[in-house]
Motif scaffolding. Structure first.
Motif, PDB file in Angstrom:
ATOM      1  N   LYS A 187     -12.472  -3.046  -7.942  1.00 30.63           N
ATOM      2  CA  LYS A 187     -11.350  -3.556  -8.722  1.00 30.63           C
ATOM      3  C   LYS A 187     -10.057  -2.810  -8.424  1.00 30.63           C
ATOM      4  O   LYS A 187      -8.982  -3.389  -8.417  1.00 30.63           O
ATOM      5  N   ASP A 188     -10.124  -1.517  -8.190  1.00 25.05           N
ATOM      6  CA  ASP A 188      -8.918  -0.718  -7.956  1.00 25.05           C
ATOM      7  C   ASP A 188      -8.648  -0.561  -6.465  1.00 25.05           C
ATOM      8  O   ASP A 188      -8.620   0.540  -5.919  1.00 25.05           O
ATOM      9  N   TYR A 189      -8.405  -1.709  -5.797  1.00 15.94           N
ATOM     10  CA  TYR A 189      -8.143  -1.688  -4.363  1.00 15.94           C
ATOM     11  C   TYR A 189      -6.654  -1.560  -4.047  1.00 15.94           C
ATOM     12  O   TYR A 189      -6.273  -1.439  -2.881  1.00 15.94           O
ATOM     13  N   ARG A 190      -5.806  -1.597  -5.077  1.00 18.89           N
ATOM     14  CA  ARG A 190      -4.371  -1.367  -4.913  1.00 18.89           C
ATOM     15  C   ARG A 190      -3.994  -0.053  -5.577  1.00 18.89           C
ATOM     16  O   ARG A 190      -4.627   0.374  -6.542  1.00 18.89           O
ATOM     17  N   SER A 191      -2.927   0.559  -5.092  1.00 20.42           N
ATOM     18  CA  SER A 191      -2.403   1.741  -5.770  1.00 20.42           C
ATOM     19  C   SER A 191      -1.809   1.341  -7.112  1.00 20.42           C
ATOM     20  O   SER A 191      -1.178   0.285  -7.234  1.00 20.42           O
ATOM     21  N   LEU A 217      -6.854   6.087  -4.330  1.00 22.38           N
ATOM     22  CA  LEU A 217      -5.546   5.593  -3.898  1.00 22.38           C
ATOM     23  C   LEU A 217      -4.439   6.253  -4.711  1.00 22.38           C
ATOM     24  O   LEU A 217      -4.535   6.346  -5.946  1.00 22.38           O
ATOM     25  N   PRO A 218      -3.361   6.701  -4.062  1.00 24.66           N
ATOM     26  CA  PRO A 218      -2.308   7.415  -4.785  1.00 24.66           C
ATOM     27  C   PRO A 218      -1.512   6.503  -5.706  1.00 24.66           C
ATOM     28  O   PRO A 218      -1.282   5.335  -5.399  1.00 24.66           O
ATOM     29  N   VAL A 219      -1.112   7.054  -6.834  1.00 26.29           N
ATOM     30  CA  VAL A 219      -0.197   6.351  -7.732  1.00 26.29           C
ATOM     31  C   VAL A 219       1.166   6.261  -7.046  1.00 26.29           C
ATOM     32  O   VAL A 219       1.656   7.244  -6.481  1.00 26.29           O
ATOM     33  N   VAL A 274       0.847  -1.182   0.000  1.00 24.91           N
ATOM     34  CA  VAL A 274       0.000   0.000   0.000  1.00 24.91           C
ATOM     35  C   VAL A 274       0.887   1.239   0.000  1.00 24.91           C
ATOM     36  O   VAL A 274       1.977   1.253   0.579  1.00 24.91           O
ATOM     37  N   VAL A 275       0.420   2.268  -0.689  1.00 23.06           N
ATOM     38  CA  VAL A 275       1.136   3.536  -0.821  1.00 23.06           C
ATOM     39  C   VAL A 275       0.468   4.559   0.093  1.00 23.06           C
ATOM     40  O   VAL A 275      -0.756   4.656   0.135  1.00 23.06           O
TER      41      VAL A 275
END
Length: 467
Positions: free
Chosen positions: A365-369, A455-457, A326-327
């Motif tokens: 679907k976008d649960y990760r950075s 979530l940040p890139v 995680v970021v």
């Protein structure tokens, strides 16, 4: 003379009796959570060659084993679906141990340095706000005391505690909030073990033989300086705070560490791969390992060493199976404070990876950075593609910050970018023939580019130039 001999024999017999008595480690205690739907290891010590019988109130059958010649025993006790409270009786050679208030659920181990360790004792406001409401009987906590050892240990001094204001205050804020999120989403008991120590390098959490037998890891580990607030020698916390837990069946690991390895960033991916692999071997399972990329902080290095360590962390996340990163570049309110105060959001991001990948119950679907995947040059621009990105990007502000582009002269200029679907098209009027892009690649950068889920890139660079 005869009387002295008799007394000596009696003393020796008493010592042998005490040594051989039925015992179990402290990690097996009242209030514990055993991993559901598994074969839970129950183990301890006793008289050699005697039988040990284990009666679990969730089972109809008694599980039996024998104490080996060295006085040790271990049995696998089947667990069922989540539930409780239950009792567990252990009987051998006329002795009986009874454990009460046991739950069957999921158990996670949290480890690392101070950002994982911090909670109410450090006046973390998010935890202080939780204390009046810390009453969920389905959350159990095991706080492992700080202690180092030069040799592998078999036991810790701590036992499981039911959640209360008293047990929560000294506990890991991130660990607790992970438990709270998993409880809310899964509706099963959650046990969290916290084995963390502020300021510690990753070497102390890694078995010493791994560091000592690798010339690069040994050289980098030797660069750790002495400090009065933490140990630095390879393996000493593995020996005392992790190894005694290894028979205990887990769901997986959470990790927040790296700040104390910034100066030796070059070997961090190798070190983490070695450490994670050694932990998995010790548990005899490829357990998931989810971790936090270190936050922005003004280390004051001439070169962006923290950015280089983050790059190493991303390498681990991309190449080591069953890991997730995680970021937290957006969760810092003061770059001069190495302890960001927003632990709840960090925990939610860590829990989200487990919910989606380990449990398969996540919905987003976008649960990760998003992580840098690749790039291609098209005329005067460079197009960046990302992993873990399906629903597009967003900018929180007028323009993307901390974004730079360079040509063959390796001079970086502030860049502008166009978002096109899941890609980023980067350019600058000052660079006609671009060859490299850097985003957030400093020690303190807090960029404003996110996925649509907020979530940040992750920071990245497309080049491999030495500064």
């Amino acid at each position: 003379m005869k009387r002295t001999f008799i007394l000596t024999c009696l003393a020796v017999a008493l010592q042998l009796t005490c040594f051989g008595q039925l015992r179990i480690p402290h990690v097996l205690s009242d209030n514990m959570v055993l991993q559901r739907n598994a074969n839970a290891n129950i183990w301890g010590w006793g008289y050699a060659s005697t039988e040990v019988a284990i009666i679990a109130s969730w089972l109809s059958d008694t599980v039996k084993t024998k104490v080996d010649a060295g006085g040790r025993w271990l049995a696998q006790v089947p667990t069922t679906q989540a539930g409780g409270p239950y009792e567990l009786e252990i009987l051998s050679a006329g002795s009986k141990i009874t454990l009460h208030n046991i739950l069957l659920g999921d158990v996670w181990l949290c480890s690392g340095q101070s950002n994982m360790e911090w909670g109410g004792n450090q006046q973390l406001q998010e935890i202080l706000d939780e204390l009046p409401h810390a009453k969920d009987s389905q959350i159990r906590l095991l706080q492992v005391s700080r202690t180092a050892a030069d040799y592998p240990q078999d036991d810790i001094t701590n036992s499981w505690q039911a959640l209360s204001a008293e047990s929560l205050k000294p506990f890991s804020g991130i660990g607790y909030f992970i438990a709270k999120r998993l409880r809310a989403e899964l509706d099963v008991p959650i046990g969290i073990i916290n084995a963390s120590w502020g300021g510690t390098p990753a070497e102390v959490w890694t078995p010493a033989y791994i560091i000592e037998n690798d010339p690069e890891l040994r050289r980098l580990g030797a660069m750790q300086g002495d400090a009065p607030y933490r140990p630095k020698d390879a393996g000493v916390l593995w020996n005392s705070m992790i190894r005694p837990l290894t028979p205990f069946v887990l769901s997986g690991f959470y990790w927040y560490q790296g700040e104390s390895n910034v100066g030796t960033w070059v070997g961090y991916d190798k070190l983490m791969r070695a450490m994670v692999t050694s932990w998995r071997m010790a548990w005899n399972a490829e357990l998931p390992f989810y971790f936090v990329q270190i936050a922005p902080f003004a280390y004051g290095n001439e070169l962006p060493l923290a950015a280089l360590l983050r790059e190493q962390q991303e390498m681990t996340a991309k190449t080591l199976p069953r890991t997730g990163m995680v970021v937290v570049s957006d969760l810092v309110d003061n770059i001069k404070d190495i302890h960001p105060k927003q632990k709840l959001e960090v925990a939610n991001r860590l829990a989200a990876i487990a919910l989606n990948e380990y449990y398969g119950v996540g919905k987003d679907k976008d649960y990760r950075s998003p992580l840098y995947k690749g790039h291609r040059t098209q005329g005067k621009s460079i197009t960046i593609s990302f992993e873990y990105l399906e629903n597009g990007l967003q900018v929180k502000g007028d323009h993307i910050t901390d974004l730079y582009i360079a040509g063959k002269d390796r001079v970086f200029h502030e860049a502008k970018a166009l978002i096109k679907g899941n890609e980023l098209i980067v350019s600058s009027p000052e660079v006609n023939d671009p060859v490299a892009v850097r985003f957030g690649f400093t020690e303190t950068a807090m960029p404003n580019l996110f996925n649509k889920n907020g979530l940040p890139v992750a920071p990245f660079r497309t080049d491999d130039w030495s500064f």
